[in-house]
Scaffold this active site. Structure first.
Site, PDB file in Angstrom:
ATOM      1  N   PRO A   1      48.416  35.786  29.844  1.00 13.74           N
ATOM      2  CG  PRO A   1      50.089  34.606  30.952  1.00 13.74           C
ATOM      3  CD  PRO A   1      48.674  34.500  30.506  1.00 13.74           C
TER       4      PRO A   1
ATOM      5  CD  GLU B   1      50.604  24.476  33.329  1.00 14.98           C
ATOM      6  OE1 GLU B   1      51.425  25.241  32.809  1.00 14.98           O
ATOM      7  OE2 GLU B   1      50.562  24.219  34.547  1.00 14.98           O
TER       8      GLU B   1
ATOM      9  NE  ARG C   1      40.338  55.302  39.884  1.00 11.23           N
ATOM     10  CZ  ARG C   1      40.681  56.310  39.096  1.00 11.23           C
ATOM     11  NH1 ARG C   1      40.818  56.132  37.805  1.00 11.23           N
ATOM     12  NH2 ARG C   1      40.894  57.509  39.598  1.00 11.23           N
TER      13      ARG C   1
ATOM     14  CG  ASP D   1      42.921  59.781  39.665  1.00 11.99           C
ATOM     15  OD1 ASP D   1      43.617  60.146  40.609  1.00 11.99           O
ATOM     16  OD2 ASP D   1      41.762  59.359  39.770  1.00 11.99           O
TER      17      ASP D   1
HETATM   18  N1  4HQ Z   1      47.745  34.079  33.999  1.00  9.43           N
HETATM   19  N2  4HQ Z   1      47.557  38.664  33.054  1.00  9.43           N
HETATM   20  C1  4HQ Z   1      45.705  32.662  33.926  1.00  9.43           C
HETATM   21  C2  4HQ Z   1      48.428  35.282  34.047  1.00  9.43           C
HETATM   22  C3  4HQ Z   1      47.782  36.549  33.628  1.00  9.43           C
HETATM   23  C4  4HQ Z   1      48.467  37.754  33.381  1.00  9.43           C
HETATM   24  C5  4HQ Z   1      48.535  32.884  34.245  1.00  9.43           C
HETATM   25  C6  4HQ Z   1      46.363  33.930  33.580  1.00  9.43           C
HETATM   26  C7  4HQ Z   1      47.755  31.651  34.519  1.00  9.43           C
HETATM   27  C8  4HQ Z   1      45.890  30.272  33.910  1.00  9.43           C
HETATM   28  N3  4HQ Z   1      46.500  36.804  33.450  1.00  9.43           N
HETATM   29  N4  4HQ Z   1      46.583  31.532  33.694  1.00  9.43           N
HETATM   30  N5  4HQ Z   1      49.779  37.993  33.438  1.00  9.43           N
HETATM   31  O1  4HQ Z   1      49.573  35.305  34.388  1.00  9.43           O
HETATM   32  O2  4HQ Z   1      46.361  38.084  33.092  1.00  9.43           O
END
Ligand code: 4HQ
Length: 261
Positions: free
Chosen positions: A88, A115, A153, A168
């Site tokens: 994230p 985590e 794609r 697209d």
């Molecule tokens: N993760 N975009 C991996 C995500 C996430 C996201 C949370 C990634 C948990 C361990 N990954 N961890 N949003 O939420 O790519």
């Protein structure tokens, strides 16, 4: 394009590799794809991939040694591949980033669980940190599939013959025009007459307006970012004129009725 996914749940990718466009791209050697188990690079007796966080607190962290070994082994297999960590904290994925990744020869996608991964993995071994959006997943696997899906794609040959990728959504910074197929009348609703006319120029112009209208109503943020061409500016100005006419007439009537509306 060569993909290697690093995950503690490689089986999650089996259905993904074996359906639709991804499957065909593998069969036609447009891409190669595999998911490697990070656990196989943990050399202790129980092949542990996680550990408690320094500083305390709840949750577990992916240990750096197995991950580093897995990333190095994958890099050996695909010379010149770039590494992606799904997190994230990363840059939010979009069509432009998909286009950039589609030009690469290889991608190694690192999918964390718990985590997340030890911070020291990010600095030396990761080229791109990518997020698929501002929400929290239980692991990076589904995010990795989304990246692979959107990137594949765009690779020439993956969609089989036609130029579908270029028509697209987002290819011109807008949503796609509306689509219709048979029957001509469905539950009382007709297909727009122009689409049945066979006038290719009129159909093309209708589609451009349909795309512009849908984008204006559903995703005005996309139009704010876009470089509009002359025809688009002309069409938007015509609609602005029409809307002003409607509103002026409304306020005029309201005035006649003594401002009650
Ligand atoms: N993760 N975009 C991996 C995500 C996430 C996201 C949370 C990634 C948990 C361990 N990954 N961890 N949003 O939420 O790519």
């Amino acid at each position: 394009m060569h993909y290697i996914v690093l995950t503690i749940f490689p089986q999650m990718f089996n259905p993904f590799w074996t359906h639709g466009i991804i499957r065909r791209a593998i069969e036609n050697k447009i891409i190669s794809a595999s998911a490697a188990d990070i656990r196989e690079y943990a050399h202790d007796r129980h092949q542990v991939t996680d550990d408690r966080p320094y500083g305390g607190g709840s949750g577990m962290v992916m240990k750096p040694e197995p991950l580093a070994a897995a990333i190095r082994a994958a890099s050996q297999e695909i010379p010149g591949a770039k590494t992606v960590l799904l997190t994230p904290q990363g840059k939010v994925f979009n069509q432009n980033l998909a286009r950039e990744l589609a030009t690469l020869n290889g991608l190694i996608l690192v999918c964390g669980r718990y985590e997340g991964v030890d911070e020291r993995i990010c600095h030396d071994l990761i080229d791109y940190e990518i997020s698929i959006g501002d929400y929290v997943l239980t692991g990076g696997e589904v995010a990795g599939m989304i990246i692979i899906d959107a990137v594949t794609r765009l690779i020439p040959g993956a969609l089989g013959g036609e130029d579908a990728a270029e028509k697209d959504s987002f290819s011109n910074g807008m949503l796609e025009h509306a689509h219709y197929t048979r029957p001509r009348i469905f539950e009382g609703k007709k297909v727009p007459e122009v689409l049945l006319s066979g006038h290719h120029l009129e159909i093309e112009s209708w589609r451009l307006k349909s795309a512009l209208m849908r984008t204006l109503l559903k995703r005005p943020d996309l139009l704010l970012q876009k470089d509009l061409d002359r025809q688009e500016v002309k069409t938007l100005n015509r609609w602005r004129y029409d809307i002003e006419e409607i509103l002026n007439s409304h306020y005029k009537k309201a005035g006649e009725n003594g401002e009650k509306k």
